[in-house]
Design a protein around this motif. Sequence first.
Motif, PDB file in Angstrom:
ATOM      1  N   ASP A 252       0.818  -1.218   0.000  1.00  0.00           N
ATOM      2  CA  ASP A 252       0.000   0.000   0.000  1.00  0.00           C
ATOM      3  C   ASP A 252       0.847   1.263   0.000  1.00  0.00           C
ATOM      4  OD1 ASP A 252      -0.794   0.049   3.584  1.00  0.00           O
ATOM      5  OD2 ASP A 252       1.069  -0.213   2.471  1.00  0.00           O
ATOM      6  N   GLY A 253       2.161   1.132  -0.222  1.00  0.00           N
ATOM      7  CA  GLY A 253       3.034   2.290  -0.337  1.00  0.00           C
ATOM      8  C   GLY A 253       3.679   2.718   0.959  1.00  0.00           C
ATOM      9  N   ARG A 254       3.421   2.024   2.087  1.00  0.00           N
ATOM     10  CA  ARG A 254       4.023   2.404   3.370  1.00  0.00           C
ATOM     11  C   ARG A 254       5.525   2.103   3.350  1.00  0.00           C
ATOM     12  NH1 ARG A 254       1.419   3.245   8.011  1.00  0.00           N
ATOM     13  NH2 ARG A 254      -0.435   2.224   7.154  1.00  0.00           N
ATOM     14  N   LEU A 268       2.868   6.355   5.532  1.00  0.00           N
ATOM     15  CA  LEU A 268       2.344   6.358   4.176  1.00  0.00           C
ATOM     16  C   LEU A 268       2.817   7.621   3.473  1.00  0.00           C
ATOM     17  CD1 LEU A 268      -1.270   5.123   4.929  1.00  0.00           C
ATOM     18  CD2 LEU A 268       0.465   3.866   3.643  1.00  0.00           C
ATOM     19  N   GLN A 271       1.674  10.991   4.662  1.00  0.00           N
ATOM     20  CA  GLN A 271       2.114  11.434   5.976  1.00  0.00           C
ATOM     21  C   GLN A 271       3.530  11.985   5.960  1.00  0.00           C
ATOM     22  OE1 GLN A 271       1.545   7.533   7.738  1.00  0.00           O
ATOM     23  NE2 GLN A 271      -0.305   8.223   8.827  1.00  0.00           N
ATOM     24  N   ARG A 277       7.194  12.453  -0.145  1.00  0.00           N
ATOM     25  CA  ARG A 277       5.930  11.946  -0.685  1.00  0.00           C
ATOM     26  C   ARG A 277       6.004  11.790  -2.203  1.00  0.00           C
ATOM     27  NH1 ARG A 277       3.086  15.716   0.937  1.00  0.00           N
ATOM     28  NH2 ARG A 277       2.889  16.963  -0.946  1.00  0.00           N
ATOM     29  N   GLU A 281       5.651   8.193  -4.073  1.00  0.00           N
ATOM     30  CA  GLU A 281       4.557   7.982  -5.027  1.00  0.00           C
ATOM     31  C   GLU A 281       5.108   7.544  -6.386  1.00  0.00           C
ATOM     32  OE1 GLU A 281       2.569  11.696  -4.936  1.00  0.00           O
ATOM     33  OE2 GLU A 281       1.300  11.175  -3.208  1.00  0.00           O
ATOM     34  N   GLN A 284       6.086   3.893  -5.995  1.00  0.00           N
ATOM     35  CA  GLN A 284       4.903   3.026  -5.922  1.00  0.00           C
ATOM     36  C   GLN A 284       4.264   2.846  -7.296  1.00  0.00           C
ATOM     37  OE1 GLN A 284       1.874   4.508  -3.324  1.00  0.00           O
ATOM     38  NE2 GLN A 284       0.753   2.584  -3.269  1.00  0.00           N
TER      39      GLN A 284
END
Length: 961
Positions: A252-254, A268, A271, A277, A281, A284
């Motif tokens: 889930d990208g964590r 994540l 956050q 971030r 992203e 991912q």
Amino acid sequence: MRLSANETTMPRLHLIGTLGLVLIVTLAMAGFFSWQNIQEQRASLGRVEAAVSQEQKARLTAEMQSATDYLEFVRQRTASVLRRSAVEQVDMAMQMAQAIHARESGKRPAQEVQRLIVEALRPMRFFDGRGYFFIDDMQGRFVLLPTGPEFEGRNGIDNQDDTGHYIMRGLIEAARKPQGEGFSSYRWYRPDAPKQMAEKLAYVRRFEPYDWLIGTGDYLYEWENRQQQEALGRLRSLRFGASGHIGLLSSDGRSLLSPSNAALEGLLPRQMPSHARKALETLQATAQAGGGFVEYDWPRTDATAAAASEPVMGRKTALVSTYAPWGWVLVTSMFNDELRPMMDAERQAHEQGSTERRVRLALVLLAALALGVAGSFAFSHWSRHLFLRYHRELQNAQANLRIAAIAFESQEGIFVTDEHHTILRVNSAFTEITGFSATEAIGATPAMLRSGKHGPEFYAAMYESIRTSGAWSGEVWNRHKSGAIFLEWLTITAVQTEDGKVTHYVSTLTDITQRKAAEDEIRHLAFYDPLTRLPNRRLLLDRLHQALLTSRRTRRQGALMFIDLDNFKLINDTMGHDKGDMLLQQVAQRLVATVRQGDTVARLGGDEFVVVLENLSPQSHEAAKQAEVVAEKALLSLAQPCLLAGIEVKNSCSIGVVLFTDDNANADDLMKHADLAMYQAKEAGRNTLRFFDPEMHAAVVKRVALEKDLRKGLREGQLVLYYQAQVDALDRVLGAEALVRWHHPQLGMISPGDFIPLAEDSGLILPLGQWVLNAACEQLARWAQVPAHAALTLAVNVSGRQMHQPDFVAQVLETLERTGANPRRLKLELTESLLLDNQEDAITKMTALKAYGVGFSLDDFGTGYSSLAYLRRLPLSQLKIDGSFVHDLVNEPRATAIVRTIVTLADSLGLQVIAEGVETPEQRDCLARNGCHTCQGYLFGRPGPVEALNIYDTAPAATPA
């Protein structure tokens, strides 16, 4: 031919005369050679960049393959690790069962021996508390099932899992295999998801005396989680090159692993800071597209970046791949400029090759420059006399125009009107401030800017000031072209002739709306909390002071309520600080809605709020009821669920209340009293309120005074050691336990239950523990000088803080050497909770001291979490049975069974056993029947001075240490 000098011909002649000679020759040659060098350099650098990129990708690919191979190796060995651990535990259980059978089978009926074995294995736990031993007979009946004792005695031969596998039959079949091979796999319900089954691996051995199978097992996914943590630790330490490392993301990208910034782990992308971030992203999205190479920006961590105040970003290349068995996304990455030396070497080689061309170019440029300078000098000498004459004529006029132009086009808006207030000219700042262009403003009057906030008397006073003094300045609310109202600082100056006649008005204006708003915001921040917009501590104390003055004047009572949220830290830690801030804002709104218009609600900081209630009843009981009503409303309001970004959260608060009318009351004392009352509400179970009781303050004062006296007592030698005898089966004194006592000069003897917790909280337990150890070792040294007492041992309790001191081992050894005490006669008593805090540190220190002969006794055994795995590793010499079991020995069979199990366990591990709290002969006899022959308790004497020990006739003869 005579040329006329003007502002057009002079620049043209100068350009033609100077640049025409220099630029045509210089630029043509410089351009050609520069273009040639650039083309060659680009071609060379392009080749190097391609090679560097290929080498970088090959390196990332190799590291990715290595990491994937390692994860596969770790995953595949999960079952083997579980098998070894299960075999180890079951072998230990078999040893205990065999030991009990060998010792009791000739003395007791078979059914009684079977019960002893079952009860000895029932409380055992391992595998982080999940593991337990089960016993079935070979016909399929449950003999021991700690998780379901109600099924014991029933037949489970037909039990199946969700695949149809017969569980009990598989275990019986495995028990028939040779030792070390009796494994059986089946599926069973997960503890964390009772309706979902997961694969479980069990190991069993056949206990032939009773035709039993004894076994244990655990879920494979729990051990796979262990392997995952081990893999994370290994991958965290891997590095390649100067900046290469391996990162991990969940499906889930964590972020699971971020060696370059561990603070991102567990977060994540949403956050994380913006730069992290965006990078996560990108990674991912690459993983979801099937993986491959990708580039992104990432903060550098080298020395240059560490010295910078802002993050220094660098370009990285990463290879992204998914490890399907665990759903992990692997990322091998490195900064693109790590292989920059190759680029620099190529660039240096190119520079060396082009040196000769640069020299030739420089010579050509110098020749062209010399020719240009010579021509320019001749031309300048010819045109100089023309330019000087024209320059002198324009100098004064140009200077005046420049000054006027600069002044007019300043940052302030300027407009000029005639004597009838018709606008003649505006500058660009005027247009920017008011929104009216020069075309719209010229010909109009300043009345077009009026906002309507000023009446006729305001403008009359303005014009009167201009008429009498020639100027006016002040704040004016005007209207922008868009209709918006703004505040400006306006200055109007009248322009007069020599005879005093007004010909024009010059006005300057500055938009001060933002400045005024900033000033208001600064004043607001000085007295209000920026998150909740409630008064802060400074404003609260000011209003509280005013409330006290009002209360003393009117003789009406007031109340101060101290409010603290319950479990706010849990919400902050689990849901994030943004949700915590939202909760604080809702709490503030609810508190404001609870109180009256004239009352004050303030936020001190964190999750602490204060409410000041004024103008309550002059009667104390009526005022208390009024304050209680408000506090109850606050409790009820704050107990209602809060909606935080779509998530419903329930919370509560604890409230402390103090009334005030006393002329001697002050704000600081009231805050302290309300705080004490709030903590009383916390201790009463939370979600409640308490009024301040003067006894609370007295208890705190007493505790502070007692702590001060304890410090003084340590310095002045008020502490003494008492001794309680430890005896054998013949009531001979084998040694004693050293117990500290405090003789207070005024209060007399103070119980350890009163000052030991105080010492723990205040940190005085360290000097206190060192004093006890030193005094005990000095007593051992004195006993060693008397042959009849040389074999006596002395037990000293060790606190958790002492044990976890880095120099604990050195302190003990230094004390033994300084006092001359025999280390083999010293026994340090530890508790299970102390050992569980940091097992590896405790084992290391215990092993080091045991090498010098110091013994260790595990105090209060059986009352905590007892694990065979860690008991076997601890270098203990004795187990001490807790007095709670001894107290119930005579009348409680289960207490007897527990004592017998402890003795059996100690025998299996080669440890001595001693029981404390022995008060009656019946307890002593029962202990002896169950194998415990060393005791301590009131039956043999209460703790007292060393002279009270009956050791002179009963001590065993000295033996060599």
